[in-house]
Design an enzyme around this catalytic site. Structure first.
Site, PDB file in Angstrom:
ATOM      1  CB  SER A 142      -0.910  -0.003   1.234  1.00 38.61           C
ATOM      2  OG  SER A 142      -0.132  -0.027   2.420  1.00 38.61           O
ATOM      3  CE  LYS A 143       3.375   2.197   4.940  1.00 34.66           C
ATOM      4  NZ  LYS A 143       2.818   3.243   5.801  1.00 34.66           N
ATOM      5  CG  ASP A 144       3.768   0.712  -4.684  1.00 31.63           C
ATOM      6  OD1 ASP A 144       4.803   0.675  -3.999  1.00 31.63           O
ATOM      7  OD2 ASP A 144       3.492  -0.131  -5.562  1.00 31.63           O
TER       8      ASP A 144
END
Length: 346
Positions: free
Chosen positions: A47-49
C-alpha cells in the site's frame, strides 16, 4: 486506422485500483461477510506505493525536487521500497534509514532497487541519535538538495489514502461496507481511508489493529502517552513508540491489540487457505478479525473490509521461515495449517 499497442508508460501507472477479494476458508466460521483489499497487487507489492508516488508528485509540483535530487525517508521497509521504485522512474537518488526489526529480505530488496540503506537499532527511544527518525533527519541536513518524506508526520500520507483507497473501497462494495479493519503504524492508511468512508456513511465502523508493546491503543482511549506501554515486539509496520501526526484518532472507533505469535500463524493461514501470499501485518489484521468475531462485533449483515498491506515475499526469513518461528518460540501447536516439509530425492 492504426492499431495501438496497449501498454503502460511505466510501473507507476499500475499504482492503485487493487482488487477486493472475498475471504472464504479463513472466514468460514465467522459471522458476516469478509473481503480483503489486497495491496500486494500494487507494482511495489504494498500500500505504500500510494503515498510514495503521491508525496513525491506533490513535492515536484511545489518545486522541491529537480533531476538528481535526493529523497530521504524513515521506513520499516515497504515505504522505502516504494520510494526507491518511484525514484528510479523519476531520476532521483534515494537514502533510507531502516529499523533493524526489518527483515533481511526487505533490506536486500531496498539495496537491489538502488537505495543507500542505513540500518538503525529498533529498540531505542525516538529522540536517540541512533533511532531511524534521528538518522534520517541528520542525513537530510547533511545532504545537499534533498527532501525528507517524514511519513509519520506528513499529512500527505493520510491524504493519499483519502483520495485513492477510500474511494476504491466505497465503489467496490457499492457503499455496502459496514466495517473497516486495518493495521495502524504511521496511521496514514487507516486514517485517510476512514475519513473518506465516514463522509459517505458515518455509521461505517473503523477498527484499528495495534501491537502489544505499542502506545497507540491507550492513546486513542485516554489521549495520554504512556511510555510504560512500550516494549520490544516483532511485527513490522504495526504500532508505534510515538504518536504520529498522520493518525487521525477521531475517525477511528476502536483499537484492538494482537500478539506477535498469533499474527505470524495467521499470516501463514492466509497463504495456506486463501492462496494469498501476504505479509506479517496481514496476519495481524486477520488475527484482529478472529478476536472481534469472538467478541460478537459482527452480525449476518456485516460487510467487513480488511486491508492486507503487503506481500509475503518480504518475510521469507521471518514468518515463512520455520527456523525463525522456532527461534521465537512460536509453537506449532496453535498453527491451523502447517507448511509441508520438503522431500529430498537422493
Amino acid at each position: 486506422m492504426e492499431n495501438k499497442i496497449n501498454a503502460h508508460n511505466n510501473v507507476l501507472e499500475l499504482i492503485g485500483n487493487t482488487p477486493l477479494v472475498k475471504l472464504n476458508r479463513v472466514a468460514e466460521s465467522f459471522t458476516g461477510n469478509f473481503y480483503a483489499k489486497v495491496e500486494a497487487f500494487n507494482p511495489g507489492h504494498s500500500s505504500k506505493d500510494r503515498i510514495a508516488n503521491f508525496i513525491i508528485e506533490e513535492a515536484e509540483h511545489k518545486g522541491l525536487l529537480k533531476p538528481g535530487s535526493t529523497i530521504i525517508e524513515t521506513t520499516s521497509g515497504n515505504t522505502g521500497f516504494s520510494i526507491a521504485m518511484v525514484s528510479i522512474i523519476k531520476g532521483y537518488k534515494c537514502i533510507l534509514a531502516v529499523s533493524s526489526k526489518s527483515s533481511l529480505d526487505k533490506i536486500d530488496m531496498l539495496r537491489s532497487m538502488g537505495a543507500e540503506v542505513y540500518v538503525c537499532p529498533a529498540h531505542v527511544a525516538p529522540e536517540d541519535p541512533r533511532s531511524y527518525y534521528q538518522v534520517a533527519k541528520r542525513l537530510h541536513e547533511e545532504t545537499k538538495d534533498s527532501i525528507y518524506i517524514n511519513q509519520y508526520f506528513n499529512k500527505l500520507n493520510t491524504e493519499a489514502h483519502y483520495r485513492s483507497t477510500g474511494p476504491e473501497i466505497w465503489k467496490q462494495t457499492n457503499g455496502q461496507i459496514t466495517h473497516l479493519v486495518a493495521c495502524s503504524g504511521t496511521g496514514g492508511t487507516i486514517s485517510g481511508t476512514a475519513a473518506y468512508l465516514k463522509e459517505q456513511n458515518p455509521n461505517v465502523k473503523i477498527i484499528a489493529v495495534d501491537a502489544y508493546g505499542s502506545v497507540l491503543k491507550k492513546y486513542h482511549e485516554t489521549r495520554e502517552f504512556d511510555s510504560k506501554e512500550i516494549y520490544p515486539y516483532r511485527i513490522e509496520g504495526l504500532g508505534k513508540n510515538l504518536i504520529p501526526d498522520s493518525i487521525d484518532f477521531d475517525v477511528i472507533d476502536k483499537f484492538i491489540k494482537v500478539t506477535d505469535e498469533e499474527s505470524a500463524h495467521s499470516a501463514r493461514e492466509i497463504s495456506r487457505k486463501e492462496g494469498m501470499f501476504v505479509g506479517y501485518t496481514s496476519g495481524a489484521a486477520l488475527q484482529a478479525i478472529k478476536q472481534l468475531d469472538a467478541e460478537g462485533e459482527f452480525d449476518e449483515n456485516s460487510n467487513v473490509v480488511v486491508i492486507f498491506p503487503d506481500h509475503g515475499s518480504r518475510y521469507m526469513s521471518k514468518v515463512y521461515s520455520d527456523k525463525w518461528m522456532a527461534d521465537q518460540g512460536f509453537s506449532n501447536a496453535i498453527s491451523t495449517d502447517k507448511i509441508p516439509e520438503v522431500q529430498y530425492i537422493k
